[in-house]
Design a protein around this motif. Sequence first.
Motif, PDB file in Angstrom:
ATOM      1  N   PHE A 416      51.930  -6.407   5.005  1.00 26.71           N
ATOM      2  CA  PHE A 416      53.349  -6.693   5.176  1.00 26.71           C
ATOM      3  C   PHE A 416      54.013  -5.753   6.189  1.00 26.71           C
ATOM      4  O   PHE A 416      55.208  -5.825   6.418  1.00 26.71           O
ATOM      5  N   SER A 418      54.163  -5.380   9.401  1.00 23.36           N
ATOM      6  CA  SER A 418      54.869  -5.746  10.634  1.00 23.36           C
ATOM      7  C   SER A 418      56.148  -6.543  10.370  1.00 23.36           C
ATOM      8  O   SER A 418      56.981  -6.657  11.248  1.00 23.36           O
ATOM      9  N   ALA A 419      56.309  -7.081   9.173  1.00 22.65           N
ATOM     10  CA  ALA A 419      57.475  -7.931   8.941  1.00 22.65           C
ATOM     11  C   ALA A 419      58.602  -7.204   8.202  1.00 22.65           C
ATOM     12  O   ALA A 419      59.718  -7.701   8.147  1.00 22.65           O
TER      13      ALA A 419
ATOM     14  N   ALA B 348      56.181 -23.162  12.056  1.00 22.58           N
ATOM     15  CA  ALA B 348      55.916 -22.914  10.635  1.00 22.58           C
ATOM     16  C   ALA B 348      56.519 -23.997   9.756  1.00 22.58           C
ATOM     17  O   ALA B 348      57.250 -23.711   8.811  1.00 22.58           O
ATOM     18  N   ARG B 431      47.206 -22.095   7.132  1.00 25.54           N
ATOM     19  CA  ARG B 431      48.467 -21.573   7.656  1.00 25.54           C
ATOM     20  C   ARG B 431      48.201 -20.615   8.820  1.00 25.54           C
ATOM     21  O   ARG B 431      48.942 -20.580   9.798  1.00 25.54           O
ATOM     22  N   GLU B 432      47.132 -19.872   8.728  1.00 25.22           N
ATOM     23  CA  GLU B 432      46.819 -18.923   9.794  1.00 25.22           C
ATOM     24  C   GLU B 432      46.592 -19.669  11.113  1.00 25.22           C
ATOM     25  O   GLU B 432      47.085 -19.275  12.169  1.00 25.22           O
ATOM     26  N   ASN B 658      50.680 -15.570   8.961  1.00 31.17           N
ATOM     27  CA  ASN B 658      51.070 -16.284   7.746  1.00 31.17           C
ATOM     28  C   ASN B 658      52.453 -15.762   7.361  1.00 31.17           C
ATOM     29  O   ASN B 658      53.046 -14.968   8.101  1.00 31.17           O
ATOM     30  N   PHE B 659      52.959 -16.156   6.220  1.00 37.31           N
ATOM     31  CA  PHE B 659      54.321 -15.766   5.874  1.00 37.31           C
ATOM     32  C   PHE B 659      54.467 -14.273   5.550  1.00 37.31           C
ATOM     33  O   PHE B 659      55.574 -13.787   5.433  1.00 37.31           O
ATOM     34  N   ASN B 660      53.349 -13.572   5.412  1.00 37.93           N
ATOM     35  CA  ASN B 660      53.458 -12.130   5.195  1.00 37.93           C
ATOM     36  C   ASN B 660      53.905 -11.407   6.461  1.00 37.93           C
ATOM     37  O   ASN B 660      54.572 -10.392   6.401  1.00 37.93           O
ATOM     38  N   ASP B 661      53.545 -11.943   7.618  1.00 39.01           N
ATOM     39  CA  ASP B 661      53.957 -11.277   8.852  1.00 39.01           C
ATOM     40  C   ASP B 661      54.807 -12.159   9.765  1.00 39.01           C
ATOM     41  O   ASP B 661      55.299 -11.694  10.784  1.00 39.01           O
ATOM     42  N   TYR B 662      54.966 -13.419   9.412  1.00 34.83           N
ATOM     43  CA  TYR B 662      55.944 -14.265  10.105  1.00 34.83           C
ATOM     44  C   TYR B 662      56.964 -14.618   9.035  1.00 34.83           C
ATOM     45  O   TYR B 662      56.812 -15.558   8.271  1.00 34.83           O
ATOM     46  N   ARG B 663      57.978 -13.791   8.989  1.00 31.56           N
ATOM     47  CA  ARG B 663      58.828 -13.752   7.813  1.00 31.56           C
ATOM     48  C   ARG B 663      59.863 -14.870   7.784  1.00 31.56           C
ATOM     49  O   ARG B 663      60.448 -15.203   8.804  1.00 31.56           O
ATOM     50  N   MET B 664      60.060 -15.389   6.596  1.00 32.68           N
ATOM     51  CA  MET B 664      61.040 -16.451   6.369  1.00 32.68           C
ATOM     52  C   MET B 664      62.183 -15.914   5.522  1.00 32.68           C
ATOM     53  O   MET B 664      61.954 -15.129   4.599  1.00 32.68           O
ATOM     54  N   LEU B 665      63.365 -16.401   5.805  1.00 32.01           N
ATOM     55  CA  LEU B 665      64.490 -16.076   4.935  1.00 32.01           C
ATOM     56  C   LEU B 665      64.213 -16.665   3.547  1.00 32.01           C
ATOM     57  O   LEU B 665      63.700 -17.774   3.435  1.00 32.01           O
TER      58      LEU B 665
ATOM     59  N   GLN C  42      52.444 -16.636  -0.964  1.00 32.40           N
ATOM     60  CA  GLN C  42      53.671 -16.208  -0.297  1.00 32.40           C
ATOM     61  C   GLN C  42      54.750 -17.282  -0.225  1.00 32.40           C
ATOM     62  O   GLN C  42      55.876 -16.986   0.134  1.00 32.40           O
ATOM     63  N   ARG C 133      61.488 -24.099   4.208  1.00 33.57           N
ATOM     64  CA  ARG C 133      61.699 -23.992   5.649  1.00 33.57           C
ATOM     65  C   ARG C 133      62.884 -24.833   6.094  1.00 33.57           C
ATOM     66  O   ARG C 133      63.490 -24.564   7.120  1.00 33.57           O
TER      67      ARG C 133
END
Lengths: 455, 727, 150
Positions: A416, A418-419, B348, B431-432, B658-665, C42, C133
Amino acid sequence: MNDSSPTGRAGRYTLIGIVAILAVVLIGLLWMGVLAPHPMDFAGGTRVALTEYHAQDPTGVPAELKSASLIEQGEYLARAADCAACHTADGGVPFAGGRAFVLPFGTLYSTNITPDKETGIGNYSDANFLEAVHKGIGRDHTRLYPAMPFASYTYMTTADAAAIKAYLFSLAPVHAPAPQNTLSFPFNQRSLMGVWALLFNPDKRFEPRTERDPQWNRGAYLVEAMAHCGECHTPRNLMQALNNREKFAGAVQAGWRAYNITSDPKSGIGAWSEAALAQYLATGHADGRGAATGPMGEAVDNSLQYMTQTDIAAMVTYVRSVSGIASSDLPEPKASPAPASHAEGVAANSDPRGKAVYAGACASCHDWTGVSPVIPSATLTGVRSVNDPTATNVVQVILSGSHRQAADTRATMPAFGSAYSDEEIASLANYVTARFGAQPSAVSAQNIAALRAQN
Amino acid sequence: MYVSASQEATPTLAAALTRRGFLQAGLAAGGALVVGFQLPLAQSAQPEKPGFAPNAFIRIDVHGKVTLIMPQVEMGQGIYTAIAMILAEELDADFSQVALEAAPPNDKLYGNPIFGIQVTGNSNSVRSFWLPLRKAAAGARAVLVQAAAQQWKVEPDGIRTENGQAIYDADARRIDYGALVDRARELTPPKDPQLKDVKDFKLIGNPLKRMDTPDKVNGKTVYGIDVMPPGVKFATLAACPVFGGTVERVDDAKARALPGVRQVIVLKDFVAVVGDHMWAAKQGLAALNITWNEGSNSAISSDDVWKKLRAASDKEGAVANSVGDAAKALTQGDKLEAAYEMPFLAHATMEPMNCTVHVTPTSCEVWVGSQVLSRVQATAARVTGLPLDKVTTHNLLIGGGFGRRLEVDMVDSAVQIAQQVDGPVKVVWTREEDIQHDLYRPVYRDALSATVANGRIVAWKHRITGSSVIARWLPPAFQKGIDIDAIDSAADIPYDIPNLRVEYVRAEPPAVPTGFWRGVGPNNNVFAIESFMDELAKKSNKDPVNFRRDMLDKSPRLKAALELAAVKAGWGNPLPARTGRGIALQVAFGSFIATVAEAEVDASGEVRVHRLVSAVDTGIVVNPDTVVAQLQGGLIFGLTAALYGKITIAKGRVQQSNFNDYRMLRINETPQIEVHLIKSGEAPGGIGETGATAAPPALGNAIFAATGIRLRRLPIDRDVLSGKKPS
Amino acid sequence: MVSLQINGEVRTVDAPPDMPLLWVLRDILGLTGTKFGCGIAQCGACTVHVNGAPVRSCLLPIGSVGDRAVTTIEGIGASAVGARVQKAWLDLEVVQCGYCQSGQIMSATALLNSTAHPEDSDIDAAMAGNICRCGTYVRIRAAIKHAAQT
Ligand code: FES
Ligand code: FES
């Protein structure tokens, strides 16, 4: 640019200063080095040369592999010694080297130990190989840095080292020159490592203890000569040598905390059952104790998971014989899960960001109780890292995740780092230790930044 | 040639058409833009008993069931319902008797009047089909009335329609549409049927429940990823992590030994594993030892991308609009210059890329959720070498489009895989893979300069530099160095500015493929323009709302939106420390929107968005609840990008996965959102992408109001806000 | 062979015990209402109930489910609370593309099962693991409160 006198003078003073300091330190450490206990000294008893030891041979491969080819035996032993861990770059070809070790005084790269003649060890004779493994001397007579644990490998028998070499020479040669080290002065002076070796490398082969049973001796050989557990778990002195007065009492290595594995019941592994220890070593996870992550996870993936049950049992026996040393900063892990409700457990007035991140990114897997509804290895209850008020490993796992290569591929955690911001990660680590551990941490954003710099 | 501020009061559809005028003309000249509403329904499945099918969109069977053939695809924007409402309104159909059917691939029958091909995008479904569909339905209705007149032997003038019936009030006779089908079939619809008066609308303007939702709350909806043709196998794939790389060799011994793994397929630039289920395929893929030939891109990093883009931005561009003498006026008066930069972004979509294909020697059947169905068919035909009519396509509901499904790369690779598989195969991306092999929203650099005098802008220059997605995606639309999408909302800036120059420099990033992303051109431009407007307001010592309002005399709809948003947001009311309000305006996709963001920034640079208020004039609103929902969702989409969105490149590969490093609100970071609709009789505007465009500049301006720090790059940098990094 | 109790029925599948429930549901049993979104816990798209508790099926090995009852989106309407949540979702038109909504509804139902009248903080804690999303969060929050009142 002829007038270089100011910098020249400064440089000279620095040099004189360093030499003076080194002299003092050297004298001090000569004393330390000569008097310091060796890794197995804690056990006392009578040491005998291997040839004099008449019980079951504690060295070599386990019974199952006695009749295997030399190469197969070498493969087992190379795994036991975990050569791949250091000699493989991230995502690189195994044994082709190039893994970076970021040290305070520069970066060191591991070398290629595939049989490539130009960039690997293809030209090494048996003698050359032994010099490197036992003494830390390369084929061109350069001194190796003690990042190569030759002070542990020195206990390896010549036969076992030869088997490992045979295995390595059976691999496909890979042309992979090691990147240039970037160490600063005086650490770039390899010859100084000769002095270091003189002080801190016992340069002795393994000597069984006659009072101890064969299982203990086998364990000792595996732990000390092969797995080199102490290289991470034993604190180091100023000269980066292992301080065996505090054997296995824990240390911080490459930004990760290698925990106390002495028999202390509160801060060490004294309270672990034998079965739990064995399970942990063999699979990287023990119920109620947690999962191996970071460098320990790698040790399980590359090395320990391949050990036979009897060898694992031997290692457990040996490790448990190390007497307890308490780490005053490590409380006894909290054994009960956190409340099921998010609203209970951690004071509402604590920094809300940690809880917010936990709700979004963590609770799905770790639950509000800390008992994972998904995979046992994700359970946080009773785990040492969340019961470490420095939260070092908690932060590391949040930053870089856990990428286990062992059989169970789901036992991974994404990174986690980088985010999320330093503040968020600090706050999250503090929330996690407060919610699931015996004592909350007080990590700051600056701590996170410092740990990031080491990755 | 572009709609300038002075023309904004033109009906929106016309404005949109004008803006894309040359594109449309070009295609029409080539014969592609045939709006074939009078053509018989040839390609669609035929009903058992002959029904009444006056055109490609409407089919009425003898039981009175009305089937509407949907030219547009449903991806959550509520278009199925909106289009059904338009058709049913003009047809006076009984809405409870209306069924929907996705249109088959056919650019001629179902092409989007604006683009000339069958595409759902650019927020133009309602805009572009509004009039044609109403005409189609009105024609059908006229025929039904005529059929009733024949049957009853009365004058058609005395017959009205309501709720799927023709009614003759004189003697209270009624007849169901279904009973008129046989007669109606023999009649020809009039050329110019009478359209309903807006004030007579019964369905349009009412918040109708969406037709696609019931099955979405009980798990019954079948998305592309859910299709299960009998005997289907499952596959997943890996392309070279470095853009443009190819497969060198694959050691598949371990993978093949895994239970459930059926096939390892090695193609030029990707490798796929086919299994009994996705788990086997995934495990198999992970067990492969793949050596890639990384090709020439393996050293490229984000730094290279930015260096190249900035260098390109120093050059003059093609002129997109020029009013007065901007060059001269920029040398006089108080001048401000600023450059804004936007990162690469992945789409995404919640439903990862997927496509199911069954190839036989003589046929190809494709199941997918696509925004461009005819391209799906063409792609399958090209890859297999089969003629178009041997390729059957099924367009399924879409779990998020956002522009990603305007591309057909997932079809191309799936067909290639299916060619090697005996029977149908469903290819699902992890997802990756989805994040690392997207076609990314391009990096953009917007260089702006302006002079102000007496609180007004005197001269304005805007140079947009970035990739042209249009040039790749619809080459005829890229002419004279201008990408009509990249300059959208910039060339036709709504403010009253006497000297204006807008330029575009096409600069393709090294290695990284680019694509349309929700909000498209306006997304980038509105961020730059509205941030810069705030900077100019500050320079002029004027309140940001007043500064804008004073230059909107020729844009009354936008001005009205601005005023409403300001009132609703409590503009000017005191706020706590470190909290600020920011406003952003936009005329995009034919809608006029003002948005106010209220955000708090703490000492560590963390941003907490408390509230978003939008006032929207999107012309006639078909389904108001959908418009509100689209705005709410779009604002969150835009906020996500502004706060967290960035794709970075190292060693030629995407660093996020993935969503761990491409962050979503997430829900616990979502502000309170209010959307206020402005009543309007103008033709409907587009709405799907407007929120994504609105949020980032409003947030940037709120942050400035809270901290005095101006962020000219997205996503927002917490280190700059905390003072750790210089701005 | 592994036996699973799904939506009140016993289903026996020929699958390895370490296979995540998600793929068993979707690819073997054809229960495609449960969605794949990330595979790493996630996004929440794959949420099912195991003995009433929300669990991310993308990581849950079927071997560890045992005889605990699994409920999916296809079966949640059979419970009073599940049906109420579904209705609230329709009443408030929460859904856009809908892809995340199976997971959202499963998480929301679990929340209402344990907390009949959730406050905003309860909603945050229970729902933050579910990504949408399309950005339907505002309505999700409203619909949960709506369901709690009906
Ligand atoms: S697919 Fe399981 S949480 Fe995303
Ligand atoms: S409704 Fe589309 S992802 Fe939630």
